[in-house]
Every structure is written in structure tokens, then in C-alpha cells.
Design a protein around this motif. Structure first.
Motif, PDB file in Angstrom:
ATOM      1  N   CYS A 172       8.123  -8.903  -7.366  1.00 12.89           N
ATOM      2  CA  CYS A 172       7.698  -9.217  -6.003  1.00 12.89           C
ATOM      3  C   CYS A 172       6.325  -9.882  -6.034  1.00 12.89           C
ATOM      4  N   PRO A 173       6.123 -10.982  -5.318  1.00 13.39           N
ATOM      5  CA  PRO A 173       4.815 -11.641  -5.315  1.00 13.39           C
ATOM      6  C   PRO A 173       3.718 -10.690  -4.849  1.00 13.39           C
ATOM      7  N   LEU A 174       2.523 -10.897  -5.374  1.00 15.56           N
ATOM      8  CA  LEU A 174       1.418 -10.014  -5.014  1.00 15.56           C
ATOM      9  C   LEU A 174       1.070 -10.095  -3.539  1.00 15.56           C
ATOM     10  N   SER A 175       1.484 -11.174  -2.872  1.00  8.18           N
ATOM     11  CA  SER A 175       1.207 -11.292  -1.440  1.00  8.18           C
ATOM     12  C   SER A 175       1.956 -10.250  -0.622  1.00  8.18           C
ATOM     13  N   ALA A 176       2.983  -9.635  -1.197  1.00  5.96           N
ATOM     14  CA  ALA A 176       3.751  -8.618  -0.470  1.00  5.96           C
ATOM     15  C   ALA A 176       3.093  -7.247  -0.526  1.00  5.96           C
ATOM     16  N   PHE A 177       1.992  -7.131  -1.260  1.00  6.16           N
ATOM     17  CA  PHE A 177       1.342  -5.842  -1.417  1.00  6.16           C
ATOM     18  C   PHE A 177       0.306  -5.612  -0.313  1.00  6.16           C
ATOM     19  N   THR A 178      -0.024  -4.351  -0.099  1.00  6.09           N
ATOM     20  CA  THR A 178      -1.099  -3.965   0.814  1.00  6.09           C
ATOM     21  C   THR A 178      -2.334  -3.624  -0.018  1.00  6.09           C
ATOM     22  N   TYR A 179      -3.446  -4.302   0.265  1.00  2.17           N
ATOM     23  CA  TYR A 179      -4.665  -4.134  -0.514  1.00  2.17           C
ATOM     24  C   TYR A 179      -5.724  -3.400   0.303  1.00  2.17           C
ATOM     25  N   THR A 180      -6.414  -2.494  -0.377  1.00  3.57           N
ATOM     26  CA  THR A 180      -7.546  -1.799   0.224  1.00  3.57           C
ATOM     27  C   THR A 180      -8.762  -2.014  -0.675  1.00  3.57           C
ATOM     28  N   PHE A 181      -9.834  -2.565  -0.103  1.00  2.00           N
ATOM     29  CA  PHE A 181     -11.054  -2.828  -0.870  1.00  2.00           C
ATOM     30  C   PHE A 181     -12.116  -1.781  -0.503  1.00  2.00           C
ATOM     31  N   ARG A 294       4.449  -3.448 -12.981  1.00  2.00           N
ATOM     32  CA  ARG A 294       5.578  -4.233 -12.486  1.00  2.00           C
ATOM     33  C   ARG A 294       6.407  -3.515 -11.438  1.00  2.00           C
ATOM     34  N   VAL A 295       6.352  -2.166 -11.450  1.00  2.00           N
ATOM     35  CA  VAL A 295       7.176  -1.400 -10.501  1.00  2.00           C
ATOM     36  C   VAL A 295       6.250  -0.517  -9.674  1.00  2.00           C
ATOM     37  N   ASN A 296       5.673  -1.097  -8.645  1.00  2.00           N
ATOM     38  CA  ASN A 296       4.805  -0.367  -7.730  1.00  2.00           C
ATOM     39  C   ASN A 296       5.653   0.055  -6.522  1.00  2.00           C
ATOM     40  N   LEU A 297       6.007   1.325  -6.475  1.00  5.45           N
ATOM     41  CA  LEU A 297       6.990   1.803  -5.497  1.00  5.45           C
ATOM     42  C   LEU A 297       6.534   1.639  -4.059  1.00  5.45           C
ATOM     43  N   THR A 298       5.250   1.807  -3.816  1.00  4.91           N
ATOM     44  CA  THR A 298       4.735   1.732  -2.443  1.00  4.91           C
ATOM     45  C   THR A 298       4.099   0.382  -2.132  1.00  4.91           C
ATOM     46  N   LYS A 299       4.014  -0.478  -3.153  1.00  3.18           N
ATOM     47  CA  LYS A 299       3.387  -1.802  -2.998  1.00  3.18           C
ATOM     48  C   LYS A 299       1.980  -1.690  -2.407  1.00  3.18           C
ATOM     49  N   THR A 300       1.229  -0.714  -2.912  1.00  5.62           N
ATOM     50  CA  THR A 300      -0.152  -0.541  -2.467  1.00  5.62           C
ATOM     51  C   THR A 300      -1.097  -0.699  -3.651  1.00  5.62           C
ATOM     52  N   VAL A 301      -2.211  -1.376  -3.400  1.00  5.63           N
ATOM     53  CA  VAL A 301      -3.225  -1.604  -4.426  1.00  5.63           C
ATOM     54  C   VAL A 301      -4.581  -1.241  -3.839  1.00  5.63           C
ATOM     55  N   GLU A 302      -5.305  -0.367  -4.527  1.00  8.38           N
ATOM     56  CA  GLU A 302      -6.660  -0.021  -4.134  1.00  8.38           C
ATOM     57  C   GLU A 302      -7.627  -0.664  -5.133  1.00  8.38           C
ATOM     58  N   ILE A 303      -8.629  -1.354  -4.618  1.00 10.01           N
ATOM     59  CA  ILE A 303      -9.583  -2.056  -5.471  1.00 10.01           C
ATOM     60  C   ILE A 303     -10.989  -1.514  -5.182  1.00 10.01           C
ATOM     61  N   TYR A 304     -11.602  -0.941  -6.212  1.00  8.22           N
ATOM     62  CA  TYR A 304     -12.951  -0.405  -6.093  1.00  8.22           C
ATOM     63  C   TYR A 304     -13.913  -1.322  -6.834  1.00  8.22           C
ATOM     64  N   ILE A 305     -14.948  -1.738  -6.143  1.00  7.26           N
ATOM     65  CA  ILE A 305     -15.905  -2.697  -6.701  1.00  7.26           C
ATOM     66  C   ILE A 305     -17.296  -2.093  -6.656  1.00  7.26           C
TER      67      ILE A 305
END
Length: 311
Positions: A172-181, A294-305
């Protein structure tokens, strides 16, 4: 094409059909590990001549560890006969050392990085580009693998007379994911997910951050399993751990950008949690790291900077 039972390409195609695996990309982990189990080292093979080019020596060494079972030779090996070997793995700056032979298939791993690196060279710039363009132009079949191919790659292929046909990965393209910064440390979020019995994929651009995270989660969850891969490991240790990642699931996979942009994992996870500190971390490499789960079940990504991150 004609295939015979001893032909490695035939065996690879048959393996894909029998296992349902519809991909085989040098540099990924799952297929080669499974392929080694299915295809024993003593299997005789005959086939076309294949040249695999990578921009980094570390990536070349890793590919060699994966593919030597099917007869691949590494250009730095003592006694490697580059004139007769059927599969040769070589780093871009050393292409000019190759004998002038015609390759049935040339595989360019991360071609965008090859071109970028060659452009920054000084005395060896034109020698490297001339050798690269020659093998690309003369190859019977050309396979270009790139996580971020752009107009430069397309222009080079066009100028060399190569008709390109681009295919995207099935993931699935990364654009389909939900990102939290967020700013700060990712450790509390990793601990929270592990406390809920979630599996986590946690990339970072820092070995120190990764090892510190490993120490803390092992203290809090001694019963859970963790897989850690970082650049200070030997190539053999990296190979063993990536095979371990294929063969069994872990509660958390903690990785740094070894082999340019981390390691690929097909273990199902509930969340990808990335932590990036003040060290340089270009956007293209960061995107690749985050997409290695490759298999992110919830399609969620958390990014800590962390504060002060340069890129």
C-alpha cells in the motif's frame, strides 16, 4: 526464454509459483532466506550471465551473502573470475575494472543513489559514469530497482536507448497511512504499545537511541522478544538476524539504516514508530525506513523528532 532444471532463473520462477511468492528483489530479506531453504547449496545450475550493481560496498557484501548459494561471486573475492562467473556483484565505483563482456541481465540496485554518488566524485566521476552507462546500454535485459527514481533516472535510461516500463510494489502506498508527528522521545509510545501486546516496528537514525530503547524495553518486558539490527554488527550477524526476522515474529523490531535504509520486515505490526535525532537524516532515507514495515495492520506511523534535527 528457455529454462532447464539446472537454470537458477527456472528454479527461482518455480519457487515463486510453488510458494505464492510473487516478488524477488535483491536486498530484501524474506524471499532469499526461504529460497536458500528450498534450493540447497549443492544444486547445480547453468544460466545467463547476470551483473548486480549496488552503490555501497556494504550492500554488495550483503547481497553476496544472500546469493552466493546460487553461484554469485563478489568482485573483491580473491580468485573471483569475473570473465566466466555467471553472477557477479560489484560496487558502482569499481565497474571500470570489469572485463568487456556482454551481460544477459544487469540489475541496478538503487540507481538514483548510483547517479548521485557518481556526480560527487572528483577524478573518478567520468570513469565511473562511462562504465555504468556502458553496461546499461549493452545489457540484453536491464532491471532498475529504486525507492525514489526520479526524472534524472528516466532521462539517463532514455538517452541510453533503454525503453523503460515502471512497476510499483504491491504494498500500500505510504500516502494511505496516518502520520502523527511529535517532538521528544519515542520510548513512552513504544512501551505503551508493548503493554497492549502490540507488535512494533521502530526505525531510528541512531544506533545509540536504538540500543538505549532495547535496554529499557527489555527491563520492562523481560518475557517479550526483541530483534535489534544496527550498523555496528558484522555482516554475518546482520544476515543471521534478518533470517531470524523472517522465520519468527518478535514483539518489537528495532533497526537503524543499515544497508542504506534499514531492513525489510513482513511481520505484521500494529504501529511503526520512528525516532530521529539531531544527526543528519535525509527525507528520502527516512521515508524508506518508515516503509520497511511491509504489513502495518493499522496503517499508522508515529514520527518522533528531537529538537535540532538538521534535515
Amino acid at each position: 526464454d528457455h529454462y532447464v532444471p539446472q537454470d537458477a532463473r527456472w528454479k527461482m520462477a518455480l519457487y515463486m509459483l510453488e510458494t505464492g511468492c510473487d516478488w524477488f528483489k535483491p536486498g530484501t530479506m524474506e524471499a532469499p532466506a526461504a529460497y536458500r531453504r528450498w534450493n540447497p547449496p549443492h544444486t547445480e545450475r547453468r544460466g545467463s550471465r547476470v551483473l548486480i550493481i549496488a552503490p555501497r560496498r556494504s550492500l554488495c557484501e550483503y547481497l553476496y551473502n544472500l546469493l552466493q548459494v546460487v553461484g554469485a561471486v563478489y568482485y573483491l573475492d580473491d580468485g573471483a573470475d569475473l570473465k566466466t562467473a555467471e553472477i557477479v556483484i560489484i560496487c558502482t565505483p569499481s565497474l571500470y575494472k570489469l572485463p568487456p563482456v556482454k551481460w544477459d541481465c544487469v540489475v541496478c540496485e538503487e540507481m538514483k543513489d548510483m547517479l548521485d554518488d557518481a556526480a560527487t566524485m572528483e577524478a573518478a566521476r567520468f570513469r565511473t559514469l562511462r562504465a555504468l552507462f556502458r553496461v546499461i546500454r549493452d545489457a540484453v535485459t536491464l532491471i532498475v530497482l529504486s525507492a525514489h527514481a526520479d526524472a534524472t533516472v528516466a532521462l539517463v535510461l532514455d538517452r541510453l536507448g533503454r525503453k523503460s516500463s515502471w512497476t510499483a510494489n504491491k504494498e500500500c502506498p505510504l500516502s494511505a497511512f496516518t502520520y502523527t508527528f511529535r517532538t521528544g522521545c519515542a520510548l513512552p509510545s513504544i512501551i505503551e504499545h508493548l503493554g497492549q501486546d502490540h507488535c512494533v516496528y521502530a526505525p531510528s537514525n541512531s544506533k545509540e537511541v536504538t540500543l538505549a530503547t532495547e535496554r529499557e524495553v527489555k527491563k520492562m518486558f523481560p518475557e517479550k522478544t526483541f530483534l535489534v539490527i544496527h550498523g555496528a554488527l558484522s555482516m554475518e550477524q546482520k544476515r543471521e538476524r534478518t533470517e531470524d526476522m523472517v522465520e519468527k515474529n518478535h514483539d518489537a523490531v528495532l533497526v537503524t539504516p543499515v544497508l542504506q535504509a534499514g531492513v525489510s520486515s513482513r511481520q505484521p505490526v500494529e504501529c511503526t514508530i520512528g525516532q530521529f535525532n539531531a544527526a543528519s537524516c535525509p527525507a528520502t532515507g527516512t521515508i524508506q525506513q518508515l516503509g520497511r514495515a511491509r504489513v502495518n495492520l493499522t496503517k499508522t506511523v508515529e514520527i518522533y523528532i528531537e529538537s535540532g534535527t538538521r534535515d
